[in-house]
Design an enzyme around this catalytic site. Sequence first.
Site, PDB file in Angstrom:
ATOM      1  N   ALA A 192      -0.727 -11.595  -4.266  1.00 36.54           N
ATOM      2  CA  ALA A 192      -0.311 -10.533  -5.204  1.00 36.54           C
ATOM      3  C   ALA A 192       1.028 -10.990  -5.780  1.00 36.54           C
ATOM      4  O   ALA A 192       2.096 -10.693  -5.229  1.00 36.54           O
ATOM      5  CB  ALA A 192      -0.177  -9.224  -4.470  1.00 36.54           C
ATOM      6  N   GLY A 225       9.266  -6.376  -4.383  1.00 41.83           N
ATOM      7  CA  GLY A 225       8.108  -6.920  -3.663  1.00 41.83           C
ATOM      8  C   GLY A 225       6.902  -6.028  -3.836  1.00 41.83           C
ATOM      9  O   GLY A 225       6.917  -5.118  -4.669  1.00 41.83           O
ATOM     10  N   ASN A 226       5.857  -6.295  -3.097  1.00 43.37           N
ATOM     11  CA  ASN A 226       4.690  -5.412  -3.136  1.00 43.37           C
ATOM     12  C   ASN A 226       4.065  -5.348  -1.745  1.00 43.37           C
ATOM     13  O   ASN A 226       4.521  -6.025  -0.830  1.00 43.37           O
ATOM     14  CB  ASN A 226       3.684  -5.868  -4.198  1.00 43.37           C
ATOM     15  CG  ASN A 226       3.134  -7.241  -3.891  1.00 43.37           C
ATOM     16  OD1 ASN A 226       2.419  -7.428  -2.913  1.00 43.37           O
ATOM     17  ND2 ASN A 226       3.483  -8.229  -4.713  1.00 43.37           N
ATOM     18  N   ARG A 227       3.027  -4.529  -1.607  1.00 45.70           N
ATOM     19  CA  ARG A 227       2.519  -4.197  -0.277  1.00 45.70           C
ATOM     20  C   ARG A 227       1.407  -5.122   0.203  1.00 45.70           C
ATOM     21  O   ARG A 227       0.720  -4.793   1.167  1.00 45.70           O
ATOM     22  CB  ARG A 227       2.052  -2.745  -0.273  1.00 45.70           C
ATOM     23  CG  ARG A 227       3.217  -1.790  -0.344  1.00 45.70           C
ATOM     24  CD  ARG A 227       2.796  -0.415  -0.798  1.00 45.70           C
ATOM     25  NE  ARG A 227       1.740   0.133   0.036  1.00 45.70           N
ATOM     26  CZ  ARG A 227       1.154   1.301  -0.194  1.00 45.70           C
ATOM     27  NH1 ARG A 227       1.531   2.026  -1.221  1.00 45.70           N
ATOM     28  NH2 ARG A 227       0.197   1.724   0.591  1.00 45.70           N
TER      29      ARG A 227
END
Length: 410
Positions: free
Chosen positions: A286, A220-222
């Site tokens: 994102a 995943g990402n932030r």
Amino acid sequence: MVPASKEPALKGQRILLCVGGGIAAYKALELVRRLRDAGASVQVAMTDGAQQFVTALSFQALSGLPVRTSLWDAAAEQAMGHLELARWADRVVVAPATADLIARLAHGHADDLVATLCLATTAPISICPAMNHRMWLHPATQANVEALRGRGVQVIGPEDGPLAEGESGPGRLSEPADIVAALAGAAPAGAPPRPRLHGLKVVVSAGPTYEDLDPVRYLGNRSSGKMGFAIAASAARRGADVVLVAGPVHLPTPAGVKRVDVRSAQQMHDAVFAALPADIYIGAAAVADYTPREPAANKIKKSSESLALDLVRTPDILAEVAASTQGRLRLVVGFAAETEKVAEYARKKLEAKRLDMIVANRVGVAGGGFESDSNAMTAYWADGEREFPSAPKTQLADELVELIAERLKS
Ligand code: CTP
């Protein structure tokens, strides 16, 4: 001496500040000071609950005006009746707006001074919610907020973060400086109407995507999703028919927005294309660029010293939308999060993906980017650019949607 105003929009405004009964009431003291620094006159009214947290005397000292605390104060009523006070105000600000106060305002109660003032005034009202995150996310509160928004009430915050009870989530009162900036950004009464998006369909993607490695792990990402959600909210306020395709985030659905929740890049791709045709696509998500070739059916057990993941490219949703032959599309907007050479990389993406506009921001610096509530960014299009100085994401989103509406016309 009153310092030079940084928010000329508030200069000379008469602001009625209604303080609700929450622990965040102490922050309303700083709000009074900042509003006065911006050149506004501030008259404070407090609920009974608010007086349990902060004294009227503190507000009186900071505002320089007597504080109203009750409907039944004969002396105060004689000096300025509550209806007169409601008429005096150029705008009304409720901070902190507790769940109970929001409910009473939404239902038109007039059971105390603050609720009565809000019902009696014809001035624009802004509320700054502050409460426990579960109370904020409760459908009852969300419905009340939606009802108020529908009546033109400006909602500032709440912010995501640590709460008084030691928990964390959306429910923190916005910082006084952000409240002042949001108040200054809201069009004053009589200002020319902002560009409207009535009759237009807008699809917005927001948040991260999660690419599953096995039943318990993912890549995943932030991304917090805050920017995309704020953009969707702003477009809906301007009358657009908005579909928000959201990756996994814990954010309330903005009023008037149709939300589709997804998890992976492929699901986001499918949901976006299912929402087309549209007039405007704004890719604020994102999206993961790579996903595991084959997620493991069972939990991957540790065995060897190292583990190599076999990843494949995900569909580039933004580029596909821009290249799609959906004739109705009038504007495709992408985002670029960069750590260096922001303008150069952003313009490259603008061209490579054949976008109408790209919005770039620098990530990896303190006080901005993914998890922050504020940000600074620059929008680029073929023959122009516009810089947006650091501001709360809600305000930036509003300014960006305004630019998008302008570009649509030109
Ligand atoms: N995007 C998309 N689908 C993807 C990847 C990105 O729609 N599979 C969109 C994002 O929503 C964003 C923009 O493309 O609007 C970001 O562009 P991208 O080139 O993917 O940025 P990065 O992932 O940061 O690219 P790079 O790592 O090459 O800088």
